[in-house]
Write an enzyme that holds these catalytic residues in place. Structure first.
Site: not given
Ligand code: GRF
Length: 224
Positions: A99, A116, A148, A150
């Site tokens: 974070i 995400h 952001t 949050e």
């Molecule tokens: C992906 O699923 C991303 O959305 C998540 O972590 C994973 C990272 O995969 N936050 P990579 O390192 O890009 O292969």
């Protein structure tokens, strides 16, 4: 009169793991789809596959290992210093699992995007695939959004949906979602570098038209 020549967007990518999203961005830059240059890759984990990918592509790398700092604020300070040293126009969080401090997010407001693995606002945080399966959802997906302070709550830019099959494990679903991530993340970065995405008062605009808070929905059949 000379035409104004816009310098390529300086993109900085933050990772923690395998860097498959990073690879999709490197590939899109090499294919000239993204009018930008990846000026650096920062990892908070030393010796990751993502760092190898960056080195192979001759992209400068830095490691800011959170485990070597006894205080959280010291890690935050070192990370901010390292980020600033690349003078980025755009910061891309590609599987970065720490974070960020409020200060860092604020100083790069509207210049930082994240991917995400869920259809936000559903399932922020971790273990998204397992949670979606356990909740009996019939579809899942991924979201690219502005960052952001949050967690996983910033305005969405683009989402991609995938079906959840009855026999899916979290690993099956993660794989199917990741394949979509590799499409939508470079696509959004391409738009940003082409100046097609703006953020005004928490509202995202694409080509001057406002985008729903969760983001546009990606479709293979639409010319985006
Ligand atoms: C992906 O699923 C991303 O959305 C998540 O972590 C994973 C990272 O995969 N936050 P990579 O390192 O890009 O292969």
């Amino acid at each position: 009169m000379f035409n104004e020549i816009k310098p390529p967007t300086k993109i900085l990518v933050l990772i923690s793991g395998s860097g498959s999203n990073l690879q999709s961005i490197i590939d899109a830059c090499n294919a000239d789809k993204i009018k930008g240059v990846i000026v650096g890759v920062i990892s908070n984990v030393p010796a990751t596959k993502g760092l190898e990918r960056a080195k192979k592509a001759r992209i400068p790398t830095s490691v800011v290992n959170h485990q070597t700092f006894s205080e959280r604020y010291e890690f935050d300070r070192q990370l901010a210093k390292t980020v600033d040293s690349y003078y980025p126009d755009l910061i891309v969080l590609a599987g970065f699992m720490r974070i960020l401090s409020k200060e860092l997010v604020t100083s790069y407001a509207d210049k930082m995007i994240n991917i995400h693995p869920s259809l936000l606002p559903a399932y922020p945080g971790v273990n998204t695939h397992q949670r979606a399966i356990e909740a009996g959802e019939t579809y899942a997906g991924a979201t690219v959004h502005f960052v952001t302070s949050e967690l996983d709550r910033g305005p969405g830019i683009l989402q991609a949906k995938v079906d959840i099959h009855p026999e899916d494990t979290a690993t099956d679903l993660a794989e199917r979602v990741l394949a979509k991530e590799h499409i939508i993340f470079p696509k959004v970065i391409e738009w940003v570098c082409d100046g097609r995405i703006t953020l005004d008062n928490g509202v995202v605009f694409k080509d001057g038209v406002s985008v729903p808070h969760a983001g546009l929905i990606f479709s293979e059949n639409t010319e985006h």
